[in-house]
Design a protein around this motif. Structure first.
Motif, PDB file in Angstrom:
ATOM      1  N   LEU A   1       0.865  -1.169   0.000  1.00  0.00           N
ATOM      2  CA  LEU A   1       0.000   0.000   0.000  1.00  0.00           C
ATOM      3  C   LEU A   1       0.906   1.224   0.000  1.00  0.00           C
ATOM      4  O   LEU A   1       1.772   1.355   0.867  1.00  0.00           O
ATOM      5  N   HIS A   2       0.700   2.117  -0.951  1.00  0.00           N
ATOM      6  CA  HIS A   2       1.662   3.191  -1.131  1.00  0.00           C
ATOM      7  C   HIS A   2       1.834   4.049   0.116  1.00  0.00           C
ATOM      8  O   HIS A   2       2.957   4.438   0.465  1.00  0.00           O
ATOM      9  N   ASN A   3       0.741   4.369   0.794  1.00  0.00           N
ATOM     10  CA  ASN A   3       0.893   5.238   1.967  1.00  0.00           C
ATOM     11  C   ASN A   3       1.700   4.569   3.080  1.00  0.00           C
ATOM     12  O   ASN A   3       2.473   5.216   3.786  1.00  0.00           O
ATOM     13  N   ILE A   4       1.546   3.248   3.232  1.00  0.00           N
ATOM     14  CA  ILE A   4       2.329   2.523   4.240  1.00  0.00           C
ATOM     15  C   ILE A   4       3.798   2.495   3.827  1.00  0.00           C
ATOM     16  O   ILE A   4       4.700   2.737   4.648  1.00  0.00           O
ATOM     17  N   SER A   5       4.051   2.244   2.552  1.00  0.00           N
ATOM     18  CA  SER A   5       5.436   2.203   2.070  1.00  0.00           C
ATOM     19  C   SER A   5       6.083   3.578   2.129  1.00  0.00           C
ATOM     20  O   SER A   5       7.274   3.699   2.406  1.00  0.00           O
TER      21      SER A   5
END
Length: 574
Positions: A503-507
């Motif tokens: 998930l981009h926001n987590i990464s």
């Protein structure tokens, strides 16, 4: 440390350079020396899996001006990459992912050099490590092939290079730092209140003369003079009077509180304010400034350690025949040479070199500047004595004077982070300890351990994705009956549900945290975590929970046994 010069023509002020304007805010954090270390660094990223977390980490290193980066990634861009990696475009489809990401990352900061690997088909990691390129730090993302991990750590161990591994899947992620051997840090940037060292119990002649000039005939001074005596001079004055009466300085808590009352009684109350601010400052500083400084544990650890120590298992031997070339290089490093000189200084004087900083206080400007200069002169005197000792070392003649001064200024806060211990531990015992702590977490208002998340992610370190049953089977190699633990099952199911996707926001968040630790390591400023950070973000019906765990861990993975050191401890904070 800049001297304030009075009664002289002030220096010509120059406008800040373009670089200083560009990096103004971060220069306030790690100064020009830290920025230069960044610009001299070359970061290698071995990108694998979805690869977004690795690129997000690099983004946060390109922006502050890392010197150069290389992305090693043989993957070809597909549709899935476009959905999670913001540094790819539709025109990137079918092209080498490392090349596309490199070009777009460089657009963020033209001062940063970027390269990618492979340039030609058939080039392998062996070719990259066999080249003349030298890397300051290596990062790799998971999942990754075990043989590549072996090559990375073999190369890093040979060249003493820090390594950071990063894994992001779904709502979970972690990154782990492996430092090469002992990692010394001089500029740890402690809180400013912790650095105050006024030496009021062991004053030197110039400070005593300064005090006497301000407190002579103190009872008959004007309100302006009396209300602007720096509290350093006030405390020295009253300490002298106390010693004349009692024969010794206040030592016990009872004596110190009595001394505090004596200082407070010296303030004039017949003024509109009903007191004097400088006396209030003196009263507040009594307990802190009337205690002899003790040697901090981190400094004692440095003093007790010999660079020729060779660790065998959990034991340390000092037999010279066991000292290898790397130990000799460590022994001749500037850090340990200066540390040895500071140790000799401490043995002789019973105190570390004076830092020379003076806190703000009520005083006339000219008087305060004079006080600052007295402390700075003493700090320079102490640093000069340490430098003289350094110069007697066979390898100390080329150590810059500025480096010795910086060390002396931060001597009370130096720290050495030990490299990862590879001594085997029983992971079952560690798991039992973590799970037992979880049972009492609610009563102690403490967050639950993130150990289940870490070990579940590690089970997929070398496979793109796995089912929850496969993950639990892998964990069971180290923790029998893992499937009976509800938290392990929950973590395994969440990792399996992600199917290796990011998930981009987590990464992006994980990449920001990892980049922060990279900067600490490269600049050798501030203290990096020791040594694993696990991140959990799960949305339930009530809230989003974010918990970070620092621990040392061991990897049990699908298709293999155990890789890396064992978990030594874990502490969690909400």
């Amino acid at each position: 440390m800049t001297d304030i010069i009075i009664d002289q023509t002030p220096p010509i002020l120059h406008n800040p350079s373009d670089k200083e304007k560009k990096y103004d805010r971060q220069l306030r954090l790690w100064a020009a020396s830290g920025q230069q270390a960044l610009e001299d660094a070359h970061i290698l990223l071995l990108n694998s899996g979805s690869g977004a977390v690795g690129i997000e980490t690099l983004k946060n290193l390109v922006l502050p001006g890392i010197g150069k980066f290389t992305i090693a990634d043989e993957a070809i861009v597909d549709e899935a990459d476009l959905g999670v990696n913001f540094f790819l475009e539709e025109s990137s489809l079918g092209k080498l992912r490392s090349e596309c990401c490199t070009k777009l990352l460089q657009e963020l900061n033209p001062d940063v050099k970027g390269d990618w690997f492979p340039h030609e088909q058939g080039e392998t990691l062996e070719h990259l490590f066999g080249s003349e390129q030298r890397f300051t730090l290596i990062m790799y993302t998971l999942p990754i092939e075990p043989k590549k991990v072996d090559l990375i750590h073999k190369h890093a161990s040979k060249h003493k290079i820090p390594v950071i591994s990063i894994h992001s899947a779904g709502f979970y992620s972690y990154f782990r730092i492996r430092l090469p051997g002992n990692f010394p840090i001089v500029e740890t940037h402690p809180d400013s209140t912790a650095t105050t060292d006024l030496r009021l119990l062991t004053p030197w002649p110039e400070l005593l003369q300064f005090t006497e000039s301000l407190t002579e005939n103190i009872e008959n001074q004007s309100a302006l003079e009396h209300g602007h005596i720096p509290y350093v001079a006030l405390l020295l004055h009253y300490l002298g009077k106390w010693k004349d009466i009692h024969g010794s300085l206040p030592a016990t808590y009872k004596e110190k509180t009595a001394f505090r009352d004596t200082v407070a009684a010296g303030a004039r109350r017949d003024n509109p304010e009903g007191g004097e601010e400088n006396f209030d400052e003196a009263v507040a500083a009594v307990l802190k400034t009337t205690s002899l400084p003790t040697l901090p544990s981190s400094v004692k650890e440095v003093f007790d350690y010999s660079p020729s120590d060779v660790r065998i298992g959990t034991q340390i031997t000092r037999e010279p025949m066991l000292m290898d070339y790397q130990n000799q290089m460590e022994a001749s490093s500037s850090f340990w040479i200066i540390a040895g000189a500071v140790k000799q200084f401490y043995t002789k004087h019973g105190a570390l070199p004076l830092a020379g900083s003076v806190p703000d206080m009520k005083a006339q400007s000219t008087v305060y500047v004079k006080l600052q200069n007295i402390y700075k002169a003493k700090a320079r005197q102490d640093a000069a004595e340490v430098l003289k000792i350094v110069r007697t070392h066979p390898s100390g003649k080329d150590i810059p004077e500025a480096e010795v001064e910086t060390f002396c200024k931060n001597a009370a806060f130096i720290k050495v982070i030990r490299g990862t211990d590879t001594a085997p531990l029983n992971i079952q015992d560690i798991a039992n300890k973590e799970f037992d702590s979880d049972e009492n977490a609610a009563l102690a208002s403490m967050p639950l351990s993130l150990f289940p998340i870490y070990i579940s992610l590690n089970a997929t370190s070398h496979v793109a994705f796995a089912s929850s049953s496969d993950i639990l089977t892998a964990i069971s190699k180290s923790i029998p009956n893992a499937a009976s633990n509800s938290r392990l099952v929950q973590a395994a199911e969440e990792v399996a549900r992600a199917k290796g996707g990011e998930l981009h926001n987590i990464s992006a968040l994980t990449g920001g945290m990892a980049a922060q630790e990279v900067i600490k390591i490269i600049t050798k400023q501030y203290i990096p975590i020791d040594n694993t950070c696990v991140f959990d973000e799960l949305l339930d019906l009530e809230a989003v929970m974010r918990r970070i765990l620092e621990m040392k861990g061991r990897e049990s993975y699908i298709g293999g046994g155990v890789a890396g050191p064992d978990i030594l401890r874990s502490t969690a904070s909400a």
